[in-house]
Motif scaffolding. Structure first.
Motif, mmCIF file in Angstrom:
data_model
loop_
_atom_site.group_PDB
_atom_site.id
_atom_site.type_symbol
_atom_site.label_atom_id
_atom_site.label_comp_id
_atom_site.label_asym_id
_atom_site.label_seq_id
_atom_site.Cartn_x
_atom_site.Cartn_y
_atom_site.Cartn_z
ATOM 1 N N LEU A 66 0.821 -1.208 0.000
ATOM 2 C CA LEU A 66 0.000 0.000 0.000
ATOM 3 C C LEU A 66 0.857 1.261 0.000
ATOM 4 O O LEU A 66 0.451 2.294 -0.494
ATOM 5 C CB LEU A 66 -0.933 0.008 1.211
ATOM 6 C CG LEU A 66 -2.336 -0.556 0.959
ATOM 7 C CD1 LEU A 66 -3.203 -0.368 2.188
ATOM 8 C CD2 LEU A 66 -2.990 0.115 -0.241
ATOM 9 N N VAL A 67 2.029 1.143 0.603
ATOM 10 C CA VAL A 67 2.881 2.336 0.656
ATOM 11 C C VAL A 67 4.108 2.133 -0.211
ATOM 12 O O VAL A 67 4.613 1.021 -0.346
ATOM 13 C CB VAL A 67 3.319 2.653 2.105
ATOM 14 C CG1 VAL A 67 2.145 3.177 2.885
ATOM 15 C CG2 VAL A 67 3.931 1.433 2.757
ATOM 16 N N THR A 68 4.578 3.211 -0.815
ATOM 17 C CA THR A 68 5.800 3.123 -1.615
ATOM 18 C C THR A 68 7.010 3.175 -0.687
ATOM 19 O O THR A 68 6.982 3.837 0.356
ATOM 20 C CB THR A 68 5.882 4.287 -2.608
ATOM 21 O OG1 THR A 68 5.503 5.474 -1.918
ATOM 22 C CG2 THR A 68 4.963 4.055 -3.783
ATOM 23 N N THR A 69 8.022 2.445 -1.095
ATOM 24 C CA THR A 69 9.224 2.371 -0.267
ATOM 25 C C THR A 69 10.062 3.636 -0.419
ATOM 26 O O THR A 69 10.450 3.988 -1.521
ATOM 27 C CB THR A 69 10.053 1.151 -0.683
ATOM 28 O OG1 THR A 69 9.213 0.011 -0.631
ATOM 29 C CG2 THR A 69 11.243 0.974 0.226
ATOM 30 N N LYS A 70 10.272 4.336 0.656
ATOM 31 C CA LYS A 70 11.200 5.478 0.626
ATOM 32 C C LYS A 70 12.402 5.189 1.502
ATOM 33 O O LYS A 70 13.525 5.086 1.024
ATOM 34 C CB LYS A 70 10.490 6.736 1.135
ATOM 35 C CG LYS A 70 9.557 7.352 0.124
ATOM 36 C CD LYS A 70 9.313 8.823 0.449
ATOM 37 C CE LYS A 70 8.051 9.340 -0.226
ATOM 38 N NZ LYS A 70 6.834 9.083 0.575
ATOM 39 N N THR A 71 12.150 5.040 2.813
ATOM 40 C CA THR A 71 13.259 4.746 3.712
ATOM 41 C C THR A 71 13.512 3.250 3.792
ATOM 42 O O THR A 71 14.576 2.821 4.194
ATOM 43 C CB THR A 71 12.953 5.252 5.124
ATOM 44 O OG1 THR A 71 11.752 4.590 5.571
ATOM 45 C CG2 THR A 71 12.722 6.736 5.148
#
Lengths: 301, 340, 278
Positions: B181-186
């Motif tokens: 659901l969330v894009t990987t940033k950290t």
């Protein structure tokens, strides 16, 4: 009458003026034993370890079933009077497998100690006795190995050598000798400067002779204490390797591998993984308690 | 002047130790990778390759060169982050590791936070109330911490807190419904979710994280509280403590400002070592919790005999491990003006 | 004497052991004005424990009892520990033996002096640095601003002990106890430190209890001397009368001192009379 005899025995042992070397040694051993038994936790540890040894020796008489006998009609049976710890997915009696598993555990602990103890002892004594460059190089190597991630390195070793009990033991041994070398070195540095070593040198004894006959025997007690304290760690590492399928191979009843086997059914058949784990805990606890007790008894000379 | 020079000397000694230890570690992984296996060429070309293909592959791998040259080549590769390609994922190992490492970091960091935030106060209490219940509690924790297999404790935790009580999320990093659901940033899922304002995901991720982190945290707690206790007992017996009391300092001030401040240097070492230990412990913990981190990556590769992945992972854990050792030494110097 | 700082009667300090109690101090009585009182004795004579008992710093499980222990009219015996602590550092304080161990190794010396001030003057914490610098100046440290930021391992023993004195005096106490303040120092350095202590005690009109094993030092530094042995007082006398001591123990101690004006083949061996402990 009997009370009087035991009284005189004790007097003989505790005599302030022993008549012979044997009496002095026996007396010292007795005092240490008394010191050790004052610490009840240490005694509990000793009892656990002795129980483990007894279980390994008398496994065929203690275990109600053949640890390898599969009985598919009896698979995944819960805890009952027939199966004290239930059965696994192949219908094998878990209690019997735990009893036989004590042999594997003792074998691992024994072999690791037999290989690591002498290796660390000799390295430490040599480094401590010669000092200088020999000491620096050996201790550098020791420090390097100490700074390694032990479990991961053991994993990589076993991965390269191939899974199996022997390779697991080798991997553990290769990564766990440094603390022993440290202990032996520290002892040796003290012993090296004592007068009787000087006397032995004056008599023309060779370095090899001095190390083997005068230094090593005196370092043995601390190495033994150290290894007792270490055994719990060895058991845990071995169980970890077994859990990952890198230690003893099926169908050998190894506790870590048994936990791995019970992982799939943990939510439905909790006993399959729980009891082998309890066995590991109790045995590791036993070695820890024994190690603490022995250390305290020897320290408080 | 003299102190600046001695500082430089100390730093260079630390860096030398670090470099030598790294070299030693790489030598070991090199030997494991190149010398122990039956034949690394066969692993590349397969069993039935004709001799000329075999020889070509052998030369291409540099295996005809002397061992020390091969080692230098290996060092160069490691320095460039070239660990080869994973058989299992057919990605370059370094990319795989970059992908999975944050999950491990997340786990070990929270575990260490738990260990530090509970272990230090508990260890202090054990030293102050020596022989009373906090002391006994620390002793018991220590004994269990050295006697319980981490993977078994994880299983038992799942059984109790997930299956029976339902207090926490089960295996995995997040529930299936929230996957991707969330894009990987950290790379740290909770942070990513918070950054995107996905509070539901963050909450779910936390409920999955807390149990494995607590299991690791328990071992950290056992170790840190035990060491804090012994450092504090030592500090509290020093003469400067009596001085502080003579000055009229409250017990709180004596304990936290004077004694603990002095124990900070060795404690920094202990915390760094405990963190390193948790990174290692995560290998077994991640397997239990199906946690997609470096530990599970290594163990999964192990079972596939994917040596590139195993050795790459080993080197990365080793680098972090040894760096933490270095960091611990430096922190100890920072906290103690005598060794600055 | 209207200006009695400390009035102690039948002070006892005892420690529980395996076979009953061990008494470290047995029945010590004295009064102290704004004067210098020496307490001398061998190690284990209970002199240090006396100082600790006055400050309420006898380590557990030690027990302190007395018929009377009053400080400037305040009854120390009935006072709760919290109030005793408020007195400590502010109105009574102690100079410790060895600055190498008695100063906190990870705090700058200036901070350690300022801390005493801050603890007792929380409303005026802003002045702490100023006060500490002034105190460093008062103990004749040449560059207070520089020394303020040094750590204990960076100062010499003599300077460390001067810092200690500054730390003890910064909150203006009325009574200080000096427990072997110079025994860890060289002779010349110890003379300087004593001179500083001497000046400050006179200037400020403090009461001083000077604990030492050194008879000559006590004789030259103090007004009155209590001689202790085995926790009990052997004799109390004026320092200048020490040479005419009556008690066999004091005489024995004095005889053990090597002297320039007398030729001894061997220093006499001191025999202790068990009667003294009764």
């Amino acid at each position: 009458m009997r009370a009087a005899t035991s009284q005189s025995w004790r007097d003989w042992l505790l005599s302030e003026a022993p008549q012979s070397r044997a009496q002095a040694r026996a007396g010292q051993a007795y005092r240490r034993w008394r010191g050790f038994t004052e610490n009840w936790l240490g005694v509990v540890g000793l009892v656990i370890v002795l129980t483990l040894i007894g279980m390994a020796i008398f496994a065929p008489w203690i275990a109600p079933y053949d640890p390898l006998a599969q009985n598919l009609s009896q698979r995944l049976q819960p805890v009952s009077w027939q199966h004290w710890c239930g059965t696994d997915s192949l219908g094998r009696d878990i209690f019997s497998r735990i009893v036989y598993g004590s042999r594997v555990t003792l074998l691992i602990v024994g072999l690791v100690v037999v290989t690591v103890g002498p290796l660390g002892l000799i390295l430490g004594c040599v480094a401590g006795y010669y000092g200088g460059a020999v000491d620096r190089i050996l201790m550098r190597v020791t420090d390097i190995v100490l700074a390694f991630p032990k479990l991961i390195l053991a994993l990589a070793f076993v991965a390269a050598l191939g899974p199996g009990l022997e390779n697991a033991i080798i991997a553990i041994a290769i990564t766990s000798w440094p603390p022993y070398a440290r202990v032996a070195r520290t002892e040796t540095m003290v012993i090296r400067n004592s007068d009787y070593i000087a006397a032995a040198k004056l008599q023309g004894a060779s370095s090899l002779r001095i190390i083997m006959l005068h230094v090593v025997p005196l370092c043995v007690p601390s190495v033994i204490v150290r290894s007792t304290l270490d055994m719990a760690g060895v058991i845990l590492t071995a169980a970890g390797l077994g859990f990952l399928g890198l230690g003893a191979q099926p169908p050998t009843p190894e506790w870590g591998a048994m936990i791995a086997a019970g992982r799939e059914q943990i939510f439905d058949q909790w006993w399959v993984a729980t009891f082998p784990g309890l066995a590991i805990c109790i045995v590791a606890l036993g070695f820890n308690l024994l190690g603490d007790g022995v250390r305290d008894a020897l320290d408080a000379r | 002047m003299a102190s600046a020079r001695s500082t430089a000397k100390l730093v260079s000694a630390e860096v030398t130790t670090f470099a030598i230890t790294m070299l030693g570690l790489l030598l070991v992984t090199f030997l494991i990778g190149r010398v122990i296996p039956i034949d690394p060429v066969l692993a590349v070309v397969g069993d039935r390759a004709p001799p000329d293909v075999y020889d070509k592959a052998r030369i291409a791998l540099g295996l005809d060169k002397p061992l020390w040259q091969q080692f230098l080549t290996y060092l160069g590769q490691v320095a460039r982050g070239e660990f080869g390609t994973s058989v299992m994922t057919s990605n370059p190992v370094i990319l795989d590791i970059k992908r999975v490492f944050p999950a491990t970091l997340e786990l070990a960091t929270l575990g260490t936070l738990i260990g530090v935030s509970l272990g230090i106060p508990l260890g202090v209490a054990a030293a102050v109330y020596k022989g009373r219940w906090p002391d006994n509690l620390v002793r018991i924790l220590g004994l269990f911490g050295y006697s319980i297999p981490v993977f078994w404790l994880g299983l038992m935790g799942l059984l109790l807190f997930y299956a029976h009580l339902g207090w926490v999320g089960g295996p995995g990093r997040v529930s299936v419904a929230f996957d991707d659901l969330v894009t990987t940033k950290t790379g740290v899922l909770i942070l990513d979710a918070i950054l995107e304002g996905e509070w539901e995901v963050a909450r779910d991720a936390f409920s999955h994280l807390i149990l494995p982190a607590s299991v690791l945290g328990f071992f950290s707690l056992a170790y840190i509280s035990r060491m804090t206790r012994s450092f504090m007992i030592n500090e509290l017996s020093q003469a400067y403590i009596l001085t502080a009391r003579v000055k009229g300092a409250s017990e709180t001030r004596v304990i936290w400002r004077h004694a603990l401040r002095n124990a900070a240097a060795p404690l920094a070492t202990v915390i760094a070592l405990s963190y390193a230990g948790l990174l290692e412990g995560s290998v077994l913990t991640e397997t239990i919790f199906a946690w997609p981190g470096l530990g599970r990556y290594i163990t999964a590769s192990l079972l596939q005999a994917d040596m590139n992945a195993v050795l790459g992972g080993t080197v990365v854990v080793g680098v972090v491990f040894i760096s933490l050792n270095l960091f611990a030494d430096i922190m100890a110097r920072v906290f103690d003006p005598r060794t600055r | 004497m209207s200006d009695i700082l400390l009035d102690v009667e039948d002070l006892r300090v005892r420690f529980p052991g395996l076979s009953g109690y061990t008494e470290a101090v047995r029945g010590l009585s004295f009064t102290l004005g704004r004067e210098r009182l020496g307490i001398v004795g061998e190690s284990g004579s209970g002199k240090s424990m006396t100082g600790r008992a006055i400050l309420d710093l006898v380590p557990p499980p030690g027990e302190v009892t007395a018929k009377r222990m009053a400080f400037m009219g305040l009854d120390l015996l009935s006072m709760p520990h919290r109030e005793r602590r408020a007195l400590r550092g502010a109105r009574m304080s102690m100079v410790m033996q060895d600055p190498k161990y008695s100063l906190n190794p990870v705090m700058t010396v200036g901070e350690q002096i300022a801390e005493t001030w801050r603890i007792h003057n929380p409303g005026e914490a802003g002045q702490a640095r100023e006060r500490a610098l002034a105190m460093l100046d008062a103990v004749r440290i040449r560059d207070p601003k520089h020394v303020y930021d040094l750590y204990p391992h960076e100062v010499s023993g003599g300077m460390g002990q001067r810092v200690m004195i500054a730390m003890v005096l910064v909150a203006d106490p009325d009574l200080i106890i000096a427990d072997e303040p110079t025994s860890a120092l060289d002779v010349t350095v110890s003379m300087q430190v004593l001179a500083i202590l001497d000046d400050l005690v006179s200037q400020r009109g403090l009461g001083l209890i000077f604990i030492s094993h050194d008879l000559d030092l006590v004789r030259s530094f103090c007004d009155r001397v209590i001689v202790m042995y085995g926790g009990a007082v052997m004799e109390t006398l004026n320092a200048r009368d020490l040479d005419h001591a009556q008690h066999a123990y004091t005489k024995g101690l004095l005889n053990c001192l090597p002297r320039l004006d007398r030729v001894d083949a061997n220093l006499p061996v001191f025999t202790r009379d068990p009667e003294w402990l009764k």
